[in-house]
Design an enzyme around this catalytic site. Sequence first.
Site, PDB file in Angstrom:
ATOM      1  N   GLU A  68     -14.550  33.445  -1.795  1.00 54.46           N
ATOM      2  CA  GLU A  68     -15.734  33.656  -0.974  1.00 54.46           C
ATOM      3  C   GLU A  68     -15.470  33.244   0.462  1.00 54.46           C
ATOM      4  OE1 GLU A  68     -18.824  30.717  -0.662  1.00 54.46           O
ATOM      5  OE2 GLU A  68     -18.423  30.130  -2.730  1.00 54.46           O
ATOM      6  N   CYS A  91     -19.143  31.165  -5.777  1.00 50.35           N
ATOM      7  CA  CYS A  91     -18.108  30.552  -6.619  1.00 50.35           C
ATOM      8  C   CYS A  91     -17.787  31.375  -7.862  1.00 50.35           C
ATOM      9  CB  CYS A  91     -18.539  29.146  -7.020  1.00 50.35           C
ATOM     10  SG  CYS A  91     -19.045  28.158  -5.616  1.00 50.35           S
ATOM     11  N   HIS A 126     -18.588  24.752 -13.751  1.00 46.58           N
ATOM     12  CA  HIS A 126     -18.341  24.847 -12.308  1.00 46.58           C
ATOM     13  C   HIS A 126     -18.844  23.538 -11.692  1.00 46.58           C
ATOM     14  CE1 HIS A 126     -18.396  25.852  -8.178  1.00 46.58           C
ATOM     15  NE2 HIS A 126     -19.718  25.883  -8.090  1.00 46.58           N
TER      16      HIS A 126
HETATM   17  N1  ACO Z   1     -26.082   4.897  -4.519  1.00 50.00           N
HETATM   18  C1  ACO Z   1     -26.111   5.676  -5.619  1.00 50.00           C
HETATM   19  N2  ACO Z   1     -26.730   6.881  -5.651  1.00 50.00           N
HETATM   20  C2  ACO Z   1     -27.333   7.320  -4.531  1.00 50.00           C
HETATM   21  C3  ACO Z   1     -27.344   6.563  -3.353  1.00 50.00           C
HETATM   22  C4  ACO Z   1     -26.680   5.276  -3.373  1.00 50.00           C
HETATM   23  N3  ACO Z   1     -26.617   4.517  -2.288  1.00 50.00           N
HETATM   24  N4  ACO Z   1     -28.023   7.251  -2.407  1.00 50.00           N
HETATM   25  C5  ACO Z   1     -28.418   8.414  -2.972  1.00 50.00           C
HETATM   26  N5  ACO Z   1     -27.998   8.457  -4.266  1.00 50.00           N
HETATM   27  C6  ACO Z   1     -28.149   9.552  -5.227  1.00 50.00           C
HETATM   28  C7  ACO Z   1     -29.486  10.248  -5.220  1.00 50.00           C
HETATM   29  O1  ACO Z   1     -30.426   9.566  -6.011  1.00 50.00           O
HETATM   30  C8  ACO Z   1     -29.102  11.602  -5.802  1.00 50.00           C
HETATM   31  O2  ACO Z   1     -28.888  11.510  -7.179  1.00 50.00           O
HETATM   32  P1  ACO Z   1     -29.895  12.179  -8.213  1.00 50.00           P
HETATM   33  O3  ACO Z   1     -29.867  13.646  -7.954  1.00 50.00           O
HETATM   34  O4  ACO Z   1     -29.390  11.814  -9.546  1.00 50.00           O
HETATM   35  O5  ACO Z   1     -31.221  11.573  -7.885  1.00 50.00           O
HETATM   36  C9  ACO Z   1     -27.723  11.844  -5.223  1.00 50.00           C
HETATM   37  O6  ACO Z   1     -27.247  10.561  -4.821  1.00 50.00           O
HETATM   38  C10 ACO Z   1     -27.715  12.746  -4.008  1.00 50.00           C
HETATM   39  O7  ACO Z   1     -28.667  12.268  -3.106  1.00 50.00           O
HETATM   40  P2  ACO Z   1     -29.694  13.267  -2.429  1.00 50.00           P
HETATM   41  O8  ACO Z   1     -30.563  12.515  -1.501  1.00 50.00           O
HETATM   42  O9  ACO Z   1     -30.333  14.127  -3.473  1.00 50.00           O
HETATM   43  O10 ACO Z   1     -28.636  14.140  -1.600  1.00 50.00           O
HETATM   44  P3  ACO Z   1     -28.881  15.126  -0.430  1.00 50.00           P
HETATM   45  O11 ACO Z   1     -30.146  15.874  -0.617  1.00 50.00           O
HETATM   46  O12 ACO Z   1     -28.677  14.398   0.827  1.00 50.00           O
HETATM   47  O13 ACO Z   1     -27.650  16.149  -0.674  1.00 50.00           O
HETATM   48  C11 ACO Z   1     -26.965  18.077  -1.976  1.00 50.00           C
HETATM   49  C12 ACO Z   1     -27.209  16.560  -1.943  1.00 50.00           C
HETATM   50  C13 ACO Z   1     -28.304  18.819  -1.874  1.00 50.00           C
HETATM   51  C14 ACO Z   1     -26.264  18.443  -3.251  1.00 50.00           C
HETATM   52  C15 ACO Z   1     -26.071  18.469  -0.755  1.00 50.00           C
HETATM   53  O14 ACO Z   1     -24.868  17.772  -0.827  1.00 50.00           O
HETATM   54  C16 ACO Z   1     -25.788  19.966  -0.689  1.00 50.00           C
HETATM   55  O15 ACO Z   1     -26.588  20.744  -0.170  1.00 50.00           O
HETATM   56  N6  ACO Z   1     -24.576  20.412  -1.172  1.00 50.00           N
HETATM   57  C17 ACO Z   1     -24.183  21.821  -1.151  1.00 50.00           C
HETATM   58  C18 ACO Z   1     -24.939  22.658  -2.148  1.00 50.00           C
HETATM   59  C19 ACO Z   1     -24.430  22.526  -3.575  1.00 50.00           C
HETATM   60  O16 ACO Z   1     -23.338  22.083  -3.822  1.00 50.00           O
HETATM   61  N7  ACO Z   1     -25.252  23.000  -4.550  1.00 50.00           N
HETATM   62  C20 ACO Z   1     -24.852  23.025  -5.935  1.00 50.00           C
HETATM   63  C21 ACO Z   1     -24.848  24.373  -6.604  1.00 50.00           C
HETATM   64  S1  ACO Z   1     -24.389  25.692  -5.559  1.00 50.00           S
HETATM   65  C22 ACO Z   1     -22.689  25.583  -5.139  1.00 50.00           C
HETATM   66  O17 ACO Z   1     -21.859  25.536  -5.981  1.00 50.00           O
HETATM   67  C23 ACO Z   1     -22.329  25.594  -3.737  1.00 50.00           C
END
Ligand code: ACO
Length: 448
Positions: free
Chosen positions: A82, A116, A246
């Site tokens: 991709e 992906c 994945h």
């Molecule tokens: N210690 C431990 N855990 C923590 C801490 C900490 N200090 N701070 C946050 N966390 C946890 C959160 O509780 C959350 O876990 P949970 O989901 O079990 O509650 C996790 O860490 C992530 O924190 P969020 O605040 O939800 O993260 P954020 O919204 O900032 O970003 C996200 C996460 C949305 C996945 C981002 O990285 C992203 O957009 N990634 C790209 C998209 C992606 O990969 N999507 C997946 C499918 S599509 C694909 O394959 C591309």
Amino acid sequence: RKDAGILAMDIYFPPTCVKQEALEVHDGASKGKYTIGLGQDCMAFCTEVEDVISMSLTAVSSLLKKYQIDPKMIGRLEVGSETVIDKSKSIKTWLMQIFEEHGNTDIEGVDSSNACYGGTAALFNCVNWVESSSWDGRYGLVVCTDSAVYAEGPARPTGGAAAIAMLIGPNAPIAFESKYRASHMAHVYDFYKPKLASEYPVVDGKLSQTCYLTAVDKCYRRFCEKFEKFEGKQFSVADADYCVFHSPYNKLVQKSFARVYYNDFLRNCSTVDQNAIEKLKPFANLEAEESYQNRDLEKTSQQVAKALYDAKVGPSTLLPKEVGNMYTASLYAALASVIHNKHATLDGQRIMMFSYGSGMTATVFSLKANKGQHPFSLSNIASVLNVQKKLEARHEVSPEKFVETLKLNEHRYGANDFVTSNDTSMLSPGTYYLTNVDDLYRRFYKKV
Ligand code: ACO
């Protein structure tokens, strides 16, 4: 054709990587957010001398060499990616250089792309070809190659980079159970790349998580129904020795497996134990939509599925945690991790695979392993993959250097008329690298 599937594999990932622990500090994220919250240890990335084309050239030439495959014996070559470079010119055409040299230009196939999922589409095409009447007796070759990079912000730690090459043919040690396959495909804007001047996607992180989990549910349910229709007995996760997902980041994989187990509970599978039934009972009547947002269900299902997760999913998580999201290569790097960890005991075992591409396309399918025969044996594949050694040979780079590299790559993306540093000090012999791009945007590579 009997047992069409994966005969051989090799993986390449850049030697440059950044530790998630260091990135947390650098980004000012709370301690543990990337390592425990996302479940990631380390992230590989391409410096300015590497890209998806160079990585795929490296992976293909390495596979042909290590398994001693005559390039004339390849009859179909498909690439899943991709990462957009030449838009209309496929990465497959780049790889043809390797085969032209040996007088083989009779090779079908082009690139497949949908986030992906492209690697899975390419793999299905090759396996279907081997099983079809147009098969000419030669091997298929599937390449998954991607560099996952995100703009600064919460998605950035979920990057990664790698290329995987897989040789396809009959009597494979990793054979397809082709009957058992179920998909879920739909139109959503969770992740897409509309800005053609940028390598970075537009991503709705929260929506992409829900889409992924919805796809797990739908594919798994349909997979179970199909299995039951063919076999006349219920399928549950107990029928799969390993479950490979994945892996955008490990936490989502933990949640996905818990979701699969929750499905088994909702389907009244006899394999769900009494303790789990008691704990999951309060969530039996949740609407599907509601269930994706329910934190108690998330926690409880992960907790009751924990032992099964460790046994059935744990062995697949090594490369995805160490290298990061490799987009099309991610699922197959997870499969490679299972082979690396379990090749000695994999004979006769079933591996359930979940492929997801945003936008969205998803399939659950099934593989059956057997010892195989040299050079196409599980133990030889494990030794060619050489996962531990490749991980140990990496160079850890500071977050500052990582950010600087991404800035340079932003600048270079879609640009012409430049020469790279040609710095190959980090690259091992046999690795391809980008030397320059001329004024007509033509790219030039050399081999270390
Ligand atoms: N210690 C431990 N855990 C923590 C801490 C900490 N200090 N701070 C946050 N966390 C946890 C959160 O509780 C959350 O876990 P949970 O989901 O079990 O509650 C996790 O860490 C992530 O924190 P969020 O605040 O939800 O993260 P954020 O919204 O900032 O970003 C996200 C996460 C949305 C996945 C981002 O990285 C992203 O957009 N990634 C790209 C998209 C992606 O990969 N999507 C997946 C499918 S599509 C694909 O394959 C591309």
